[in-house]
Enzyme design. Structure first.
Site, mmCIF file in Angstrom:
data_model
loop_
_atom_site.group_PDB
_atom_site.id
_atom_site.type_symbol
_atom_site.label_atom_id
_atom_site.label_comp_id
_atom_site.label_asym_id
_atom_site.label_seq_id
_atom_site.Cartn_x
_atom_site.Cartn_y
_atom_site.Cartn_z
ATOM 1 C CG ASP A 90 -2.349 -0.349 1.135
ATOM 2 O OD1 ASP A 90 -2.836 -1.250 0.195
ATOM 3 O OD2 ASP A 90 -2.223 -1.672 2.593
ATOM 4 C CG ASP A 113 -7.126 -4.330 0.686
ATOM 5 O OD1 ASP A 113 -6.958 -4.179 1.640
ATOM 6 O OD2 ASP A 113 -6.087 -2.585 -0.313
#
EC number: 5.1.3.1
Length: 228
Positions: free
Chosen positions: A37, A175
């Site tokens: 991320d 996610d």
């Protein structure tokens, strides 16, 4: 058909002081890929890491691990080449962050990476549809992006189901808040790429959690193929 079910631990939930070792631990536990991320403090409030960390991880881990970059940044065009040079395999940008997805998709491909396109919970899945045949993966966020440990948003599952119905061969990733208690909902809706953070990273037996997630996902995929 979409590729088989794959489990990608989100390394943002790891011990960041020992990031390389944590990634190795996940790979040794059977992870299919690593989900990284990237946050810039603009598109989302938080800040994580950039291409220098990706480059360091690539050097330490070698060429085999698949790096799935989730680019939560306000200028995704700016980071395509640096991430490609650093060793990223897939570059997933947010539809909300660009006015020219087509040019960005082209740039990502020209830099040798697979293309992912992500949407926030508040974005209608229909906005992704015009680009679905040009990308490798659609990422449906099941929490508001920017912070880990949020509660899974089950009302995002119709987006996944719609994408799977409309684009059977597309990789669909979920996610946010996904773990043993919620993965079945994602798998039944049609997701085949499962990102899971704390459920894997904080487990004393990450291999068993990864296997559980993969088995649930695979069983749902088999059931879908039989139901056709």
């Amino acid at each position: 058909m979409a590729s088989g079910c794959k489990i990608g631990p989100s390394i943002l939930n790891s011990d960041l002081a020992n990031l390389g070792a944590e990634c190795l631990r996940m790979l040794d536990s059977g992870a299919d890929y690593l989900h990284l991320d990237v946050m810039d403090g603009h598109f989302v409030p938080n800040i994580t890491f950039g291409h220098p960390v990706v480059e360091s991880l690539r050097k330490q881990l070698g060429q085999d691990p698949f790096f799935d970059m989730h680019m939560m940044v306000s200028k995704p065009e700016q980071w395509v080449k640096p991430m490609a040079v650093a060793g990223a395999n897939q570059y997933a940008f947010h539809l909300e962050a660009t006015e020219n997805p087509g040019a960005l998709i082209k740039d990502i491909r020209e830099n040798g990476m697979k293309v992912g396109l992500a949407i926030k919970p508040g974005t209608s899945v229909e906005y992704l549809a015009p680009w679905a045949n040009q990308i490798d993966m659609a990422l449906v966020m099941t929490v508001e992006p920017g912070f880990g440990g949020q509660k899974f948003m089950e009302d995002m599952m119709p987006k996944v189901h719609w994408l799977r119905t409309q684009f059977p061969s597309l990789d669909i990733e979920v996610d946010g808040g996904v773990g043993p208690d919620t993965v079945h909902k994602c798998a039944e809706a049609g997701a085949n790429m499962i990102v899971s953070g704390s459920a894997i990273m904080r487990s004393e037996d990450p291999r068993s959690v990864i296997n559980l997630l993969r088995n649930v996902c695979s069983e749902a995929a088999q059931k879908r193929s039989l139901d056709r």
